[in-house]
Design a protein around this motif. Structure first.
Motif, PDB file in Angstrom:
ATOM      1  N   GLU A  37       0.833  -1.212   0.000  1.00 32.39           N
ATOM      2  CA  GLU A  37       0.000   0.000   0.000  1.00 32.39           C
ATOM      3  C   GLU A  37       0.865   1.258   0.000  1.00 32.39           C
ATOM      4  OE1 GLU A  37      -3.917   0.867   2.505  1.00 32.39           O
ATOM      5  OE2 GLU A  37      -2.101   1.203   3.678  1.00 32.39           O
ATOM      6  N   ARG A  38       1.921   1.272   0.805  1.00 29.44           N
ATOM      7  CA  ARG A  38       2.817   2.435   0.819  1.00 29.44           C
ATOM      8  C   ARG A  38       3.466   2.623  -0.561  1.00 29.44           C
ATOM      9  NH1 ARG A  38       4.336   0.360   5.875  1.00 29.44           N
ATOM     10  NH2 ARG A  38       6.212  -0.590   4.996  1.00 29.44           N
ATOM     11  N   GLY A  39       3.846   1.518  -1.170  1.00 26.91           N
ATOM     12  CA  GLY A  39       4.464   1.603  -2.491  1.00 26.91           C
ATOM     13  C   GLY A  39       3.506   2.133  -3.544  1.00 26.91           C
ATOM     14  N   LEU A  40       2.245   1.739  -3.465  1.00 23.56           N
ATOM     15  CA  LEU A  40       1.261   2.222  -4.432  1.00 23.56           C
ATOM     16  C   LEU A  40       0.992   3.709  -4.258  1.00 23.56           C
ATOM     17  CD1 LEU A  40      -1.179  -0.837  -4.266  1.00 23.56           C
ATOM     18  CD2 LEU A  40       0.216  -0.164  -6.235  1.00 23.56           C
ATOM     19  N   LYS A  41       0.921   4.160  -3.005  1.00 23.67           N
ATOM     20  CA  LYS A  41       0.696   5.591  -2.747  1.00 23.67           C
ATOM     21  C   LYS A  41       1.880   6.416  -3.262  1.00 23.67           C
ATOM     22  CE  LYS A  41      -2.363   5.204   1.274  1.00 23.67           C
ATOM     23  NZ  LYS A  41      -2.536   5.463   2.721  1.00 23.67           N
ATOM     24  N   GLN A  42       3.073   5.901  -3.014  1.00 20.30           N
ATOM     25  CA  GLN A  42       4.269   6.598  -3.492  1.00 20.30           C
ATOM     26  C   GLN A  42       4.248   6.711  -5.011  1.00 20.30           C
ATOM     27  OE1 GLN A  42       7.869   4.275  -3.822  1.00 20.30           O
ATOM     28  NE2 GLN A  42       9.026   5.804  -2.643  1.00 20.30           N
ATOM     29  N   ARG A  43       3.851   5.627  -5.650  1.00 26.55           N
ATOM     30  CA  ARG A  43       3.871   5.567  -7.114  1.00 26.55           C
ATOM     31  C   ARG A  43       2.861   6.540  -7.729  1.00 26.55           C
ATOM     32  NH1 ARG A  43       6.377   1.463 -10.075  1.00 26.55           N
ATOM     33  NH2 ARG A  43       5.672   1.329 -12.226  1.00 26.55           N
ATOM     34  N   ILE A  44       1.631   6.552  -7.233  1.00 29.42           N
ATOM     35  CA  ILE A  44       0.617   7.407  -7.843  1.00 29.42           C
ATOM     36  C   ILE A  44       0.911   8.874  -7.550  1.00 29.42           C
ATOM     37  CG2 ILE A  44      -1.043   7.344  -5.927  1.00 29.42           C
ATOM     38  CD1 ILE A  44      -1.725   7.332  -9.736  1.00 29.42           C
ATOM     39  N   HIS A  45       1.533   9.144  -6.412  1.00 30.97           N
ATOM     40  CA  HIS A  45       1.934  10.518  -6.100  1.00 30.97           C
ATOM     41  C   HIS A  45       2.944  11.008  -7.142  1.00 30.97           C
ATOM     42  CE1 HIS A  45       3.702  13.475  -2.887  1.00 30.97           C
ATOM     43  NE2 HIS A  45       3.032  14.100  -3.830  1.00 30.97           N
ATOM     44  N   ALA A  46       3.963  10.203  -7.400  1.00 30.56           N
ATOM     45  CA  ALA A  46       4.985  10.586  -8.374  1.00 30.56           C
ATOM     46  C   ALA A  46       4.421  10.681  -9.783  1.00 30.56           C
ATOM     47  CB  ALA A  46       6.137   9.580  -8.328  1.00 30.56           C
ATOM     48  N   ILE A  51      -4.660  17.571  -9.617  1.00 32.00           N
ATOM     49  CA  ILE A  51      -4.738  16.100  -9.669  1.00 32.00           C
ATOM     50  C   ILE A  51      -5.124  15.706 -11.095  1.00 32.00           C
ATOM     51  CG2 ILE A  51      -5.804  14.023  -8.730  1.00 32.00           C
ATOM     52  CD1 ILE A  51      -6.511  15.648  -6.232  1.00 32.00           C
ATOM     53  N   TRP A  52      -4.308  14.862 -11.691  1.00 36.89           N
ATOM     54  CA  TRP A  52      -4.581  14.379 -13.046  1.00 36.89           C
ATOM     55  C   TRP A  52      -5.164  12.971 -13.010  1.00 36.89           C
ATOM     56  CZ3 TRP A  52      -3.136  17.049 -17.716  1.00 36.89           C
ATOM     57  CH2 TRP A  52      -2.559  18.305 -17.493  1.00 36.89           C
ATOM     58  N   ALA A  53      -4.481  12.067 -12.320  1.00 34.01           N
ATOM     59  CA  ALA A  53      -4.944  10.672 -12.258  1.00 34.01           C
ATOM     60  C   ALA A  53      -5.644  10.445 -10.926  1.00 34.01           C
ATOM     61  CB  ALA A  53      -3.767   9.717 -12.408  1.00 34.01           C
ATOM     62  N   HIS A  54      -6.956  10.526 -10.938  1.00 28.50           N
ATOM     63  CA  HIS A  54      -7.724  10.349  -9.704  1.00 28.50           C
ATOM     64  C   HIS A  54      -7.976   8.878  -9.419  1.00 28.50           C
ATOM     65  CE1 HIS A  54      -8.780  14.003 -11.934  1.00 28.50           C
ATOM     66  NE2 HIS A  54      -8.896  14.606 -10.769  1.00 28.50           N
ATOM     67  N   ILE A  55      -8.059   8.069 -10.468  1.00 32.43           N
ATOM     68  CA  ILE A  55      -8.433   6.660 -10.327  1.00 32.43           C
ATOM     69  C   ILE A  55      -7.421   5.820 -11.100  1.00 32.43           C
ATOM     70  CG2 ILE A  55     -10.220   4.938 -10.791  1.00 32.43           C
ATOM     71  CD1 ILE A  55     -12.147   7.528 -10.854  1.00 32.43           C
ATOM     72  N   THR A  56      -6.759   4.932 -10.398  1.00 25.14           N
ATOM     73  CA  THR A  56      -5.712   4.130 -11.020  1.00 25.14           C
ATOM     74  C   THR A  56      -5.895   2.660 -10.663  1.00 25.14           C
ATOM     75  OG1 THR A  56      -4.178   5.969 -10.686  1.00 25.14           O
ATOM     76  CG2 THR A  56      -3.210   3.847 -11.222  1.00 25.14           C
ATOM     77  N   GLY A  57      -5.590   1.789 -11.610  1.00 26.97           N
ATOM     78  CA  GLY A  57      -5.502   0.357 -11.338  1.00 26.97           C
ATOM     79  C   GLY A  57      -4.101  -0.102 -11.699  1.00 26.97           C
ATOM     80  N   THR A  58      -3.327  -0.484 -10.712  1.00 25.71           N
ATOM     81  CA  THR A  58      -1.923  -0.857 -10.945  1.00 25.71           C
ATOM     82  C   THR A  58      -1.793  -2.378 -10.876  1.00 25.71           C
ATOM     83  OG1 THR A  58      -1.112   1.223 -10.036  1.00 25.71           O
ATOM     84  CG2 THR A  58       0.432  -0.616 -10.075  1.00 25.71           C
ATOM     85  N   ASP A  59      -1.274  -2.974 -11.946  1.00 25.39           N
ATOM     86  CA  ASP A  59      -1.171  -4.435 -11.992  1.00 25.39           C
ATOM     87  C   ASP A  59       0.111  -4.904 -11.315  1.00 25.39           C
ATOM     88  OD1 ASP A  59      -3.535  -4.439 -13.334  1.00 25.39           O
ATOM     89  OD2 ASP A  59      -2.665  -4.796 -15.319  1.00 25.39           O
ATOM     90  N   LEU A  60      -0.053  -5.816 -10.358  1.00 28.06           N
ATOM     91  CA  LEU A  60       1.065  -6.373  -9.601  1.00 28.06           C
ATOM     92  C   LEU A  60       1.163  -7.871  -9.859  1.00 28.06           C
ATOM     93  CD1 LEU A  60       0.314  -4.707  -6.112  1.00 28.06           C
ATOM     94  CD2 LEU A  60       1.798  -3.821  -7.922  1.00 28.06           C
ATOM     95  N   VAL A  61       2.375  -8.374  -9.806  1.00 29.41           N
ATOM     96  CA  VAL A  61       2.588  -9.829  -9.891  1.00 29.41           C
ATOM     97  C   VAL A  61       3.648 -10.201  -8.858  1.00 29.41           C
ATOM     98  CG1 VAL A  61       1.979 -10.011 -12.340  1.00 29.41           C
ATOM     99  CG2 VAL A  61       4.352  -9.566 -11.698  1.00 29.41           C
TER     100      VAL A  61
END
Length: 476
Positions: free
Chosen positions: A91-100, A144-154
């Motif tokens: 979760e921390r990694g996803l927040k960091q990613r969408i912020h950047a 804010i540009w990307a309000h809604i994101t789906g990030t694929d993880l494996v």
């Protein structure tokens, strides 16, 4: 263990069992409960789940098939389960990613500092099919540009989580997460109550709060703009609208007058303040983008630029989910946030780089080749299972348009036990968490686990024979 007695991980990382066949600590309660069932019980529960999907009309349309032909979304009732500590780090990694990523999109349409500082080559950005010059100088509400994101993880063979790709345009699938959970609660009520599982049912309220956060007015009217009933995700559009208590509209239902957007209703025109659009940028407004678009609304962009309506996600956002741009996300995190990326990228070779292209062309049989802006498992070459003819065709495509292709090593995706013809067998999975960027950044606990139902397949997309599972994040 009766149900799992003959289960074999076959050397893959398994989300339930270690390589020695020992149940992982966070999965013990689940395995014990499932193992107490008979095969007949399992079969009946699977039938009950499929019937519920049918009766609830939970469907999707496969791209390329006859328009309007819908399928029941395949569902497997053995959930993926995730340890709480691992999830908190993810979760921390996803927040960091969408912020950047948001800082990146704003930068390239404004000051372009990341280009001037030679972190990302200008030609890579401006040659992207999703880079929209008309968006230069735009300043979306709250930046804010990307309000809604789906990030694929494996998860790879080394047990680590990797980001496979970022989906920032119109990421779909969240409706299946909510419906999967509802059905799991019905068919496994006691099991679900006995497990400490994070809730996901507040997603619609979180989504509505995200949408209203960027409204130009108090108490806004919010709508979902859909391409229509023949779109593959139409079920989701209408589902989310119903859950949030808002209208789902098509372009023909909206009109722009004096740079304000209105919705046609039986009582006349009603002003619209926020549009959660599920159509691509180039179809939004025929006066600015594609003149032949019948899906958009003439004058919409002018109303948006004037701040009279908010668009979610903002136009231009797609450049950040260009699969070539993906390679630079760890660099963006370091550049904008001064931090190392918490989540790993998959090693990626860009065909627009001469040395990397040479490596790709010499190793096609060992790599996965992807087109920069394709989705749904289309435009891919799975090297190890490809034919000489297919590799030859991709060689020509790469040489003709190197900017459009990249390659990655084939990952041995982790597996989850899955009910196949009344037997439990391992099947490869990925995970798409959903992230909302509004007043705060919200990450849905878990997300959509997609499963490749074909034996040995690594392609989890529903359009390619994949299905889904519920995802349980332990809270204790």
């Amino acid at each position: 263990m009766a149900i799992f007695a003959n289960y074999d991980t076959n050397g893959f990382h398994d989300e339930y069992f270690t390589a020695e066949g020992i149940v992982r600590d966070y999965a013990k309660d689940l395995v014990l409960n499932i193992d107490a069932l008979s095969k007949k019980d399992l079969k009946e529960k699977q039938k009950a789940a499929e019937l519920a999907f049918f009766n609830m009309g939970i469907t999707f349309t496969v791209t390329g098939e006859e328009s309007g032909v819908e399928r029941i979304f395949p569902f497997d009732m053995l959930p993926r389960i995730i340890d709480q500590q691992e999830w908190l780090s993810t979760e921390r990694g996803l927040k960091q990613r969408i912020h950047a990523l948001n800082l990146f999109i704003h930068d390239i349409y404004n000051e372009q500092k990341i280009i001037k500082d030679n972190v990302i080559p200008r030609e890579i950005i401006e040659s992207g099919a999703s880079f929209i010059p008309q968006c230069k100088g735009l300043n979306p509400p709250k930046n804010i540009w990307a309000h809604i994101t789906g990030t694929d993880l494996v998860r790879g063979a080394d047990g680590k989580i990797y980001v496979l790709e970022d989906n920032l345009r119109c990421p779909s699938g969240v409706s299946y997460v909510l419906e999967n959970r509802l059905i799991m609660k019905r068919i496994f009520p006691k099991l679900f109550e006995s497990m400490s599982v994070s809730h996901v049912d507040d997603y619609p309220s979180q989504l509505l709060a995200t949408l209203t956060h960027v409204s130009p007015v108090e108490n806004p009217t919010v709508v979902i703009l859909t391409p229509g009933i023949y779109n593959s995700a139409y079920f989701e559009h209408s589902f989310l609208a119903h859950q949030m208590g808002i209208q789902v509209v098509e372009g023909k239902d909206l009109v722009v007058e004096n740079d304000f957007v209105y919705m046609r209703t039986t009582d006349g025109l009603a002003r619209v303040d926020v549009i959660y659009r599920r159509i691509d940028d180039l179809f939004l407004d025929p006066l600015v983008f594609r003149a032949d678009s019948l899906l958009g609304v003439p004058g919409l962009m002018k109303a948006y630029v004037k701040g009279n309506v908010s668009l979610v996600n903002a136009p231009g956002t797609g450049i950040a989910d260009d699969k070539v741009i993906y390679k630079f996300v760890p660099d963006m995190i370091k550049y904008y946030l001064g931090e190392e990326s918490i989540l790993n990228n998959v090693p990626t070779y860009l065909c627009c780089d001469n040395k990397e292209r040479e490596y790709v062309l010499n190793n096609l049989e060992n790599l996965v080749v992807k087109a920069a802006n394709e989705a749904g498992g289309y435009g891919m070459l799975m090297g190890p299972s490809s034919t000489a003819k297919q590799r030859s065709e991709f060689t020509d495509k790469i040489k003709a348009n190197p900017r459009n292709y990249l390659a990655q090593p084939v990952l041995a995706l982790s597996r989850v036990p899955t009910l196949i013809n009344n037997q439990i067998e391992g099947r490869h999975v990925d995970l798409r968490p959903y992230i909302l960027y509004g007043k705060d950044i919200y990450v849905m606990p878990g997300g959509l686990t997609r499963v490749a139902l074909k034996k040995g397949s690594l392609i989890v997309n529903s359009s390619q024979g994949g299905g889904s599972k519920d995802t349980w994040v332990r809270t204790a």
